[in-house]
Scaffold this motif. Structure first.
Motif, PDB file in Angstrom:
ATOM      1  N   ALA A  56      -7.872   6.991   5.280  1.00  0.00           N
ATOM      2  CA  ALA A  56      -8.840   7.814   6.019  1.00  0.00           C
ATOM      3  C   ALA A  56      -8.195   9.096   6.547  1.00  0.00           C
ATOM      4  N   PHE A  57      -6.882   9.125   6.640  1.00  0.00           N
ATOM      5  CA  PHE A  57      -6.191  10.306   7.149  1.00  0.00           C
ATOM      6  C   PHE A  57      -5.979  11.380   6.082  1.00  0.00           C
ATOM      7  N   ALA A  58      -6.010  11.002   4.821  1.00  0.00           N
ATOM      8  CA  ALA A  58      -5.799  11.949   3.717  1.00  0.00           C
ATOM      9  C   ALA A  58      -4.579  12.826   3.971  1.00  0.00           C
ATOM     10  N   ASP A  59      -3.500  12.195   4.425  1.00  0.00           N
ATOM     11  CA  ASP A  59      -2.282  12.906   4.791  1.00  0.00           C
ATOM     12  C   ASP A  59      -1.110  12.340   3.989  1.00  0.00           C
ATOM     13  N   PRO A  60      -0.612  13.064   2.991  1.00  0.00           N
ATOM     14  CA  PRO A  60       0.497  12.548   2.185  1.00  0.00           C
ATOM     15  C   PRO A  60       1.793  12.397   2.987  1.00  0.00           C
ATOM     16  N   GLU A  61       1.855  12.993   4.166  1.00  0.00           N
ATOM     17  CA  GLU A  61       3.046  12.882   5.017  1.00  0.00           C
ATOM     18  C   GLU A  61       2.913  11.759   6.047  1.00  0.00           C
ATOM     19  N   PHE A  62       1.846  10.956   5.973  1.00  0.00           N
ATOM     20  CA  PHE A  62       1.665   9.855   6.919  1.00  0.00           C
ATOM     21  C   PHE A  62       2.870   8.929   6.825  1.00  0.00           C
ATOM     22  N   PRO A  63       3.399   8.473   7.957  1.00  0.00           N
ATOM     23  CA  PRO A  63       4.609   7.633   7.925  1.00  0.00           C
ATOM     24  C   PRO A  63       4.397   6.343   7.121  1.00  0.00           C
ATOM     25  N   PRO A  64       5.434   5.866   6.445  1.00  0.00           N
ATOM     26  CA  PRO A  64       5.311   4.616   5.683  1.00  0.00           C
ATOM     27  C   PRO A  64       5.174   3.423   6.624  1.00  0.00           C
ATOM     28  N   PRO A  65       4.711   2.288   6.109  1.00  0.00           N
ATOM     29  CA  PRO A  65       4.554   1.101   6.963  1.00  0.00           C
ATOM     30  C   PRO A  65       5.895   0.593   7.478  1.00  0.00           C
ATOM     31  N   ARG A  66       5.846  -0.013   8.672  1.00  0.00           N
ATOM     32  CA  ARG A  66       7.034  -0.635   9.259  1.00  0.00           C
ATOM     33  C   ARG A  66       6.955  -2.150   9.221  1.00  0.00           C
ATOM     34  N   VAL A  67       5.710  -2.672   9.000  1.00  0.00           N
ATOM     35  CA  VAL A  67       5.480  -4.114   8.971  1.00  0.00           C
ATOM     36  C   VAL A  67       4.606  -4.441   7.767  1.00  0.00           C
ATOM     37  N   SER A  68       4.937  -5.486   7.055  1.00  0.00           N
ATOM     38  CA  SER A  68       4.116  -5.980   5.956  1.00  0.00           C
ATOM     39  C   SER A  68       3.416  -7.252   6.428  1.00  0.00           C
ATOM     40  N   VAL A  69       2.091  -7.216   6.458  1.00  0.00           N
ATOM     41  CA  VAL A  69       1.296  -8.363   6.894  1.00  0.00           C
ATOM     42  C   VAL A  69       0.724  -9.041   5.657  1.00  0.00           C
ATOM     43  N   TYR A  70       0.578 -10.344   5.702  1.00  0.00           N
ATOM     44  CA  TYR A  70       0.108 -11.129   4.551  1.00  0.00           C
ATOM     45  C   TYR A  70       1.015 -10.912   3.337  1.00  0.00           C
ATOM     46  N   GLU A  71       2.289 -10.963   3.578  1.00  0.00           N
ATOM     47  CA  GLU A  71       3.292 -10.753   2.530  1.00  0.00           C
ATOM     48  C   GLU A  71       3.031 -11.643   1.313  1.00  0.00           C
ATOM     49  N   VAL A  72       2.560 -12.843   1.532  1.00  0.00           N
ATOM     50  CA  VAL A  72       2.319 -13.786   0.439  1.00  0.00           C
ATOM     51  C   VAL A  72       1.218 -13.286  -0.507  1.00  0.00           C
ATOM     52  N   ARG A  73       0.336 -12.399  -0.024  1.00  0.00           N
ATOM     53  CA  ARG A  73      -0.758 -11.875  -0.851  1.00  0.00           C
ATOM     54  C   ARG A  73      -0.430 -10.522  -1.492  1.00  0.00           C
ATOM     55  N   ARG A  74       0.751 -10.033  -1.254  1.00  0.00           N
ATOM     56  CA  ARG A  74       1.142  -8.721  -1.784  1.00  0.00           C
ATOM     57  C   ARG A  74       1.104  -8.733  -3.300  1.00  0.00           C
ATOM     58  N   HIS A  75       0.565  -7.685  -3.894  1.00  0.00           N
ATOM     59  CA  HIS A  75       0.560  -7.564  -5.351  1.00  0.00           C
ATOM     60  C   HIS A  75       2.006  -7.454  -5.842  1.00  0.00           C
ATOM     61  N   PRO A  76       2.343  -8.080  -6.954  1.00  0.00           N
ATOM     62  CA  PRO A  76       3.729  -8.077  -7.425  1.00  0.00           C
ATOM     63  C   PRO A  76       4.258  -6.685  -7.779  1.00  0.00           C
ATOM     64  N   TRP A  77       3.389  -5.739  -8.062  1.00  0.00           N
ATOM     65  CA  TRP A  77       3.812  -4.378  -8.414  1.00  0.00           C
ATOM     66  C   TRP A  77       4.105  -3.510  -7.197  1.00  0.00           C
ATOM     67  N   LEU A  78       3.755  -4.001  -5.995  1.00  0.00           N
ATOM     68  CA  LEU A  78       4.003  -3.224  -4.780  1.00  0.00           C
ATOM     69  C   LEU A  78       5.409  -3.501  -4.262  1.00  0.00           C
ATOM     70  N   HIS A  79       6.204  -2.455  -4.123  1.00  0.00           N
ATOM     71  CA  HIS A  79       7.570  -2.596  -3.630  1.00  0.00           C
ATOM     72  C   HIS A  79       7.689  -1.864  -2.299  1.00  0.00           C
ATOM     73  N   LEU A  80       8.170  -2.572  -1.294  1.00  0.00           N
ATOM     74  CA  LEU A  80       8.348  -2.016   0.042  1.00  0.00           C
ATOM     75  C   LEU A  80       9.837  -1.914   0.361  1.00  0.00           C
ATOM     76  N   ASP A  81      10.180  -1.030   1.275  1.00  0.00           N
ATOM     77  CA  ASP A  81      11.576  -0.864   1.681  1.00  0.00           C
ATOM     78  C   ASP A  81      12.157  -2.197   2.129  1.00  0.00           C
ATOM     79  N   GLU A  82      13.447  -2.392   1.858  1.00  0.00           N
ATOM     80  CA  GLU A  82      14.131  -3.631   2.237  1.00  0.00           C
ATOM     81  C   GLU A  82      14.114  -3.878   3.745  1.00  0.00           C
TER      82      GLU A  82
END
Length: 87
Positions: A56-82
């Motif tokens: 909804a912010f349409a801001d490419p500079e929006f900060p990346p996520p700091r928490v992953s919720v429902y990690e078990v449901r994450r799509h296998p192609w999505l890679h998040l910072d270690e």
């Protein structure tokens, strides 16, 4: 993105839909009555906070996520910072 209620100003009309999740708590999603986009939601499990979809912010500079919720449901192609907190 979740923000304290006092940091958010909500204006205009919205259509609401309540959904109860797997853990039994309810979230109330608010949609634009014209285009149907989710503009914000509130969760019973997190009183005092308002969540706004990052898109909804349409801001490419929006900060990346700091928490992953429902990690078990994450799509296998999505890679998040270690270093991200995983719930």
């Amino acid at each position: 993105a979740r923000f304290p209620e006092e940091a958010v100003t909500i204006a205009g009309e919205s259509t609401q839909f309540a959904r109860t999740g797997d853990e039994g708590t309810t979230a109330r999603f608010h949609f634009c009555p014209v285009c149907g986009d989710t503009v914000f939601y509130r969760m019973d499990a997190m009183p005092g906070f308002v969540a706004i979809p990052v898109g909804a912010f349409a801001d490419p500079e929006f900060p990346p996520p700091r928490v992953s919720v429902y990690e078990v449901r994450r799509h296998p192609w999505l890679h998040l910072d270690e270093g991200i907190e995983r719930d």
